[in-house]
Scaffold this motif. Sequence first.
Motif, PDB file in Angstrom:
ATOM      1  N   CYS A 190       7.129   2.918 -10.106  1.00 20.32           N
ATOM      2  CA  CYS A 190       5.958   3.791 -10.121  1.00 20.32           C
ATOM      3  C   CYS A 190       5.776   4.400 -11.509  1.00 20.32           C
ATOM      4  N   PHE A 191       4.583   4.265 -12.035  1.00 21.48           N
ATOM      5  CA  PHE A 191       4.217   4.907 -13.290  1.00 21.48           C
ATOM      6  C   PHE A 191       3.213   6.015 -12.973  1.00 21.48           C
ATOM      7  N   GLY A 192       3.457   7.184 -13.512  1.00 22.68           N
ATOM      8  CA  GLY A 192       2.574   8.311 -13.264  1.00 22.68           C
ATOM      9  C   GLY A 192       2.275   9.086 -14.520  1.00 22.68           C
ATOM     10  N   LEU A 193       1.029   9.529 -14.636  1.00 21.40           N
ATOM     11  CA  LEU A 193       0.580  10.289 -15.805  1.00 21.40           C
ATOM     12  C   LEU A 193       0.179  11.683 -15.359  1.00 21.40           C
ATOM     13  N   THR A 194       0.803  12.694 -15.971  1.00 18.49           N
ATOM     14  CA  THR A 194       0.481  14.078 -15.641  1.00 18.49           C
ATOM     15  C   THR A 194      -0.676  14.573 -16.511  1.00 18.49           C
ATOM     16  N   LYS A 195      -1.152  15.762 -16.163  1.00 16.82           N
ATOM     17  CA  LYS A 195      -2.257  16.329 -16.939  1.00 16.82           C
ATOM     18  C   LYS A 195      -1.832  16.681 -18.355  1.00 16.82           C
ATOM     19  N   GLN A 237       0.852  -1.191   0.000  1.00 13.51           N
ATOM     20  CA  GLN A 237       0.000   0.000   0.000  1.00 13.51           C
ATOM     21  C   GLN A 237       0.884   1.236   0.000  1.00 13.51           C
ATOM     22  N   PHE A 238       0.476   2.236  -0.787  1.00  9.67           N
ATOM     23  CA  PHE A 238       1.284   3.432  -0.950  1.00  9.67           C
ATOM     24  C   PHE A 238       0.406   4.666  -0.770  1.00  9.67           C
ATOM     25  N   VAL A 239       1.070   5.751  -0.376  1.00  8.13           N
ATOM     26  CA  VAL A 239       0.413   7.048  -0.238  1.00  8.13           C
ATOM     27  C   VAL A 239       1.054   8.003  -1.225  1.00  8.13           C
ATOM     28  N   GLN A 240       0.222   8.678  -1.982  1.00  7.35           N
ATOM     29  CA  GLN A 240       0.715   9.657  -2.937  1.00  7.35           C
ATOM     30  C   GLN A 240       0.425  11.056  -2.408  1.00  7.35           C
ATOM     31  N   PHE A 241       1.412  11.942  -2.543  1.00  6.67           N
ATOM     32  CA  PHE A 241       1.271  13.308  -2.063  1.00  6.67           C
ATOM     33  C   PHE A 241       1.132  14.265  -3.237  1.00  6.67           C
ATOM     34  N   ARG A 242       0.685  15.478  -2.910  1.00  7.46           N
ATOM     35  CA  ARG A 242       0.356  16.446  -3.945  1.00  7.46           C
ATOM     36  C   ARG A 242       1.580  16.947  -4.693  1.00  7.46           C
ATOM     37  N   ASP A 243       2.769  16.806  -4.107  1.00  9.30           N
ATOM     38  CA  ASP A 243       3.970  17.298  -4.769  1.00  9.30           C
ATOM     39  C   ASP A 243       4.623  16.248  -5.660  1.00  9.30           C
ATOM     40  N   GLY A 244       3.983  15.078  -5.842  1.00 10.86           N
ATOM     41  CA  GLY A 244       4.519  14.041  -6.700  1.00 10.86           C
ATOM     42  C   GLY A 244       5.259  12.948  -5.963  1.00 10.86           C
ATOM     43  N   ALA A 245       5.409  13.045  -4.647  1.00 15.27           N
ATOM     44  CA  ALA A 245       6.104  12.019  -3.877  1.00 15.27           C
ATOM     45  C   ALA A 245       5.186  10.824  -3.645  1.00 15.27           C
ATOM     46  N   VAL A 246       5.788   9.639  -3.647  1.00 15.32           N
ATOM     47  CA  VAL A 246       5.062   8.394  -3.376  1.00 15.32           C
ATOM     48  C   VAL A 246       5.761   7.700  -2.217  1.00 15.32           C
ATOM     49  N   HIS A 247       4.987   7.400  -1.146  1.00 12.25           N
ATOM     50  CA  HIS A 247       5.520   6.748   0.044  1.00 12.25           C
ATOM     51  C   HIS A 247       4.845   5.400   0.224  1.00 12.25           C
ATOM     52  N   TYR A 270       5.569   8.984 -16.691  1.00 14.71           N
ATOM     53  CA  TYR A 270       6.823   8.738 -15.988  1.00 14.71           C
ATOM     54  C   TYR A 270       6.930   7.283 -15.576  1.00 14.71           C
ATOM     55  N   ALA A 271       8.174   6.796 -15.552  1.00  9.03           N
ATOM     56  CA  ALA A 271       8.508   5.548 -14.877  1.00  9.03           C
ATOM     57  C   ALA A 271       9.534   5.925 -13.832  1.00  9.03           C
ATOM     58  N   ASN A 272       9.088   6.006 -12.565  1.00  7.47           N
ATOM     59  CA  ASN A 272       9.879   6.647 -11.514  1.00  7.47           C
ATOM     60  C   ASN A 272      10.197   8.075 -11.954  1.00  7.47           C
ATOM     61  N   ASP A 273      11.455   8.449 -12.093  1.00  7.62           N
ATOM     62  CA  ASP A 273      11.777   9.813 -12.527  1.00  7.62           C
ATOM     63  C   ASP A 273      12.150   9.894 -13.995  1.00  7.62           C
ATOM     64  N   GLN A 274      11.934   8.806 -14.739  1.00 12.56           N
ATOM     65  CA  GLN A 274      12.278   8.763 -16.164  1.00 12.56           C
ATOM     66  C   GLN A 274      11.046   9.060 -17.002  1.00 12.56           C
ATOM     67  N   ILE A 275      11.205   9.913 -17.992  1.00 11.61           N
ATOM     68  CA  ILE A 275      10.100  10.226 -18.906  1.00 11.61           C
ATOM     69  C   ILE A 275      10.067   9.167 -20.004  1.00 11.61           C
ATOM     70  N   LEU A 276       8.943   8.465 -20.106  1.00 20.30           N
ATOM     71  CA  LEU A 276       8.786   7.474 -21.170  1.00 20.30           C
ATOM     72  C   LEU A 276       8.243   8.116 -22.450  1.00 20.30           C
ATOM     73  N   ASN A 310       9.615   7.051  -4.254  1.00 12.65           N
ATOM     74  CA  ASN A 310       9.807   7.745  -5.528  1.00 12.65           C
ATOM     75  C   ASN A 310       9.227   9.142  -5.430  1.00 12.65           C
ATOM     76  N   LYS A 311       9.769  10.028  -6.256  1.00 16.42           N
ATOM     77  CA  LYS A 311       9.210  11.372  -6.384  1.00 16.42           C
ATOM     78  C   LYS A 311       9.247  11.758  -7.856  1.00 16.42           C
ATOM     79  N   PHE A 312       8.074  11.972  -8.418  1.00 17.84           N
ATOM     80  CA  PHE A 312       7.981  12.354  -9.814  1.00 17.84           C
ATOM     81  C   PHE A 312       8.480  13.782  -9.998  1.00 17.84           C
ATOM     82  N   PRO A 313       9.119  14.078 -11.146  1.00 16.28           N
ATOM     83  CA  PRO A 313       9.581  15.455 -11.391  1.00 16.28           C
ATOM     84  C   PRO A 313       8.456  16.472 -11.403  1.00 16.28           C
ATOM     85  N   SER A 314       7.268  16.056 -11.784  1.00 21.72           N
ATOM     86  CA  SER A 314       6.099  16.931 -11.737  1.00 21.72           C
ATOM     87  C   SER A 314       4.919  16.112 -11.215  1.00 21.72           C
TER      88      SER A 314
END
Length: 1307
Positions: A589-594, A540-550, A599-605, A569-573
């Motif tokens: 961690c995979f993240g999609l911005t608006k 289980q993970f918690v995501q924060f508004r600044d892009g950090a994942v705990h 992102y894959a962790n801090d790497q832009i795919l 992990n902390k996403f660049p945005s």
Amino acid sequence: MRNLRIVGRSLLRFSGEDPLPLTATAWDPASNSVVCAFGPSESRAVIELKRLHHDRNNADGRLESIASWDAPCPLPSLSCDKILGLHHFSDTSTSCLVLAGGDIILVRENPLPSEDLIEIVGSVDAGISAAEWSPDEELLAITTLADTLLLMTREIENVANITMAPDDVNVSNHVSVGWGKKETQFQGKRAKALKDPTVPERTDEGVLSPYDDHSVTVSWRGDGQFFAISTIEQGKRRMIRVYSREGRLDSVSEPVDGLEGALSWRPSGNLIASIRRLSEKVEVVFFERNGLCHGQFDLRFTPEELQAPTTHLTLRWNSDSNVLAVNYPDKVQLWTMSNYHYYLKQELKSPENALETIMCSWNAERPLSLTLATAGSLQILEFLSTVTAGSVSSPHDFGVVASIDGSILKLTALRIANVPPPMSLLQVPLIGKPVDVSLSMTGSRLAVLSGSDLALYALDMTKRPVPTPELLWRSDAIKDQCPRHVTFVGDDQVSVLTDSWDEEETTLWTSKGDELFLCGPILEARPVSSIISSVDYHCQFVQFRDGAVHEVISDNTSGDFSVQTAMVNKFPSVALEVRIIILEEKPLCFGLTKSGILYANDQILVRNCTSFVVTPAHLIFTTTQHLLKFVHLAGMNDLEVPPDEPQKEERCRRIERGAKIVTVMPTTFSVVLQMPRGNLETIYPRALVIAATRRSIEAERYGEAFMTCRNHRVDMNILHDHDPERFMENIPTILKQIKRAEHIDLLLSQLRNEDVSETMYKETLKIKELAGKAKHSQPETDSKVNRICDAFLEVLEQPEYKEPHLQNIITAHVCKVPADLEAGLKMIGRFQKAQDPLTDKAAEHICFLADVNQLYDTSLGIYNLELALLIAQQSQKDPREYLPHLQSLHDLPPLRRQFKIDDQLGRRVKALTHLRDLEAFDEVQSYVLQHSLYQEALKLYQYDNARLDAITKLYADHLSAQSRHKEAAIAYESLNDHASAWISYRSANLWREALTSATLADLSEQEILSLASSLADSLSESKDYLSAATITQDYLSDLPASTKLLCRGCHFSEALRLVTLHRQSELITQVIDPGLAEASGNMTEFLADMRSQLLAQVPRLRDLRAKKAEDPLAFYEGTEDANSGNIPDNISLAPTNTTSGGTFMTRYTQRTGTVNTATTRKTSKNKRREERKRARGKKGTVYEEEYLVNSVERLIERINSMNEEIERLVEGLVKRGMRERAEAVTGAVSDVVEKCRDAVREIYPTKEQHDGVGGEAQGQINGVGASADEVLRPQGADATLWASIEEVGRKREAPVVKGFERLSLLG
């Protein structure tokens, strides 16, 4: 099928001694803050303007004061003034307030020295009823209490003053076509067949709603070109006026009973939303710009809500037109539309019972961010439009998707029933409106989080039909909280994330048994966005508004301790949509911005992603280029994004425009997409299908792999090519798993000599590619089909497989390359001989697989007439034809029958063998003559000398008739037939052999002299002067004539030898010296001609190439015609297809121009004429360049071939003391050689020059981006020009110019 999930929330309450009420809010997109206006109230006529930084962690620093001033109401009819509009201009840090009393106030946060902080820039004496700024912030629309409309610029300058008169109702003459009405639906041929569907049964008169508050509302269209005003006309009906940006009245709405003052124009521009209240329901109704009603949906009021007194409702669309907010005094509902159905996705309660409707304000740049304000509280929320789906891991990937629709939860298991929305497989009635829902790891549990409780339901996707979910337990432990998220850990543990009005913290709850316990607050200095479970539901993970994942590492149920987390992990945005998978024991961690960055962790795919999903094996995402892509999850550092090549790459596939992923079901290799309209589409991407096929092969589940290939039209060759050794070792297993003979036939019939694992289905997973199978050599690939068929035959010919797999044995024979029909027919012949009952079945099957005529001929070829009869009976042959034929063959003796059959089948060699066995040599000779079987006959009779000589004589006569004189002469000579041999030798120009054979043939001396004389003449004509001189001297004994011939061939040394040998020195001065003089003169003249040719042709070639580079159109069309402008009217020089990348060369290449057929070169007659033109290379034609290049090449070849002759000439001249002549010849030849080298350097450019100059013209021929092979080649005479242009553009190898070595004696 998407839900709105809260990913950001700030809750504030305003308190104090006699606090001013919050009366208006406005977003500042530049700083993502909210400008709040407080007051005025009846007790305090003061307005305070403050800025709220909701994303700050310090509570004291969130609210920043901007300005405060007294605001007494100038109108006696109002107890206190009221803010009708608050708008913030981010570019100038200025806020504009419009008050009901008539004042328009500007508040400048950073005023210039000449400006005031607060300034009343305008005032309307009559009072203001409504105001709204245009989306481009250039115009302000104001309606006054005097029923007038004012349009003002940003500088508050009046540009229009329009009176809203009662006569405006006549501006529109509405003709309704009955959009969605019952009258326009099919009702059968007897139901009001003659009724006009455009005339409704009942016409609305515009009766006012009893709850109408007589308010005026203004709403702009998204592009700012039109705006709408809702007013009550003469107290009788409510009417919507539509004005243009210039203030021109465009239309008015048709009468609608119960229409209220709520108004919001959808930014996309197609609909204007309003509220209609009837006795039995309350609806949101839509109008078109022309004023006609166009659809509606029910707000689903309960009977109690319909009877309860209430204030008016308001509407507000978000900036991307996807969400409609319906505002009540105590709640706000968010509605979305999909597939023409409106879903209630969220119902947000107010913490207090307000008298006024909740104020809702959407962020213009963040479409799913909004503020909800009452007099004493403020909520700032941000939503994420996401799919609530179940597990994507096998075998629990049922494709369960939960869609919220008010108090109904719609569940659809897409793997079981692909039910299109708004329908669903199951509908779960709920007590309250859900905030969030979640599905467990196995899909057996469903958690529904509402505003006051958590409910857990049991699901069973294995039963048919699927039962309705059963409630297991319900907990109201969170009734005093503001729930946000719910998620599963494993299959039974539920976690809930809540917010609180009283505490500025986010708390985590977890279930234990059937109770919900508080874990504690998440004590981080940053605001929480969401809680997430990993793809396997183990973490289980918690995501924060600044892009950090705990990661949550402490889960206390006592409530005494806070939740402990550790950053992973902390996403660049900021990436609001996050998926996490455990890979190599680390979270990925995979993240999609608006903005579409994935992102894959801090790497832009990628930077153009629109939706994505993560499975244990793949990252799957869609792009703005309308592509579906797959990325293998092999390792943290091995994430390879495939290129945009759906034609070549199995990991990339085209999809419908705007489609987004709903869910993935790896078990069935399917991906479910939702189109922009809302309909679903299930696809089976090659990446998933091929990956599943490979897994099945590696697990030796060949039956499963075969069915996958069969169902999804995958090439069956992959079953072998993915792992050839495993396939060959498991053929008995394959037969047992596939079972059905028809399926094995399908497998065998699709085999071909190609390694599809290296061509069609190349492995894209790097780890497997590195440790994969060894590549097969080309010979192994070429024999693949036969090896597989032989392996199957080896197993199938065992006794236990004979009867059930008989047709597979035949198929294995027929599918060989080439087909082994003979082996298959011999097997059937054995069955027939043994009177096996399977004979007819086998014959029928082989006739199905192969051509019956070919099978019939093959049956005859194995001399089995009974089998041929059986095959003929299975065909469409006429019995009146094949029965007499077979009978005639049956009546013949065996050898004669075999000869007859082989002769009919065209097997001449075998037929000849049978004739030899019959001892019919006369027939053999006739058969050899008839079918030219001389070589075969020579082999058959190589040990029978008498008959061998007879066949050789026949062959020699045949060779002589075919003008193969040399071979014929050798054959005659081998038979000692010198009389025939010398004639053939003479025809073959073999003078030595001819004279020898003539002598052996006992010809008379006179005949031999005549033959020698004719041979000498013919050799002299062919410029073989040395041979002619030898014959003249040896056979004709004519030394002077022989010496002259040697001098003509520049063989002066040989001439001197002969003269001195025969003691006739006087011939040196009489014959050799004149011969030297004549030869030197001829040579000098010939070299001068070569030099003149080079001096004429090379400059001309240079000019032609310059003209072509300067004006290609004039060059290819003909210089004179192009320059004079006399182009026929029926010829278009411009290509008609502007997207094909063609050029002016199109007429001669791709043929997409509009040249009239009368001017084309397509007939064979024109083609021959064009070829003659090309051969002549006439000056001024398009063929001249090619002709000149070929001419220079021929000249170089000639000068190279003359080197030895010139050297002999120069040496002879020097020997006889003719130095001047020798120097003249040497100088001439050196000059020509140097000119040839200069020509080669100019005509044949280097690689860089060719690519820069010639490559451009060639590129225009082939078209932009097209190769020569891809261009449609012209036919007829056009092909001649095409070939010429290709020849000119082709890069040629420069010829080598041999150097002439100057004789040192000449200095």
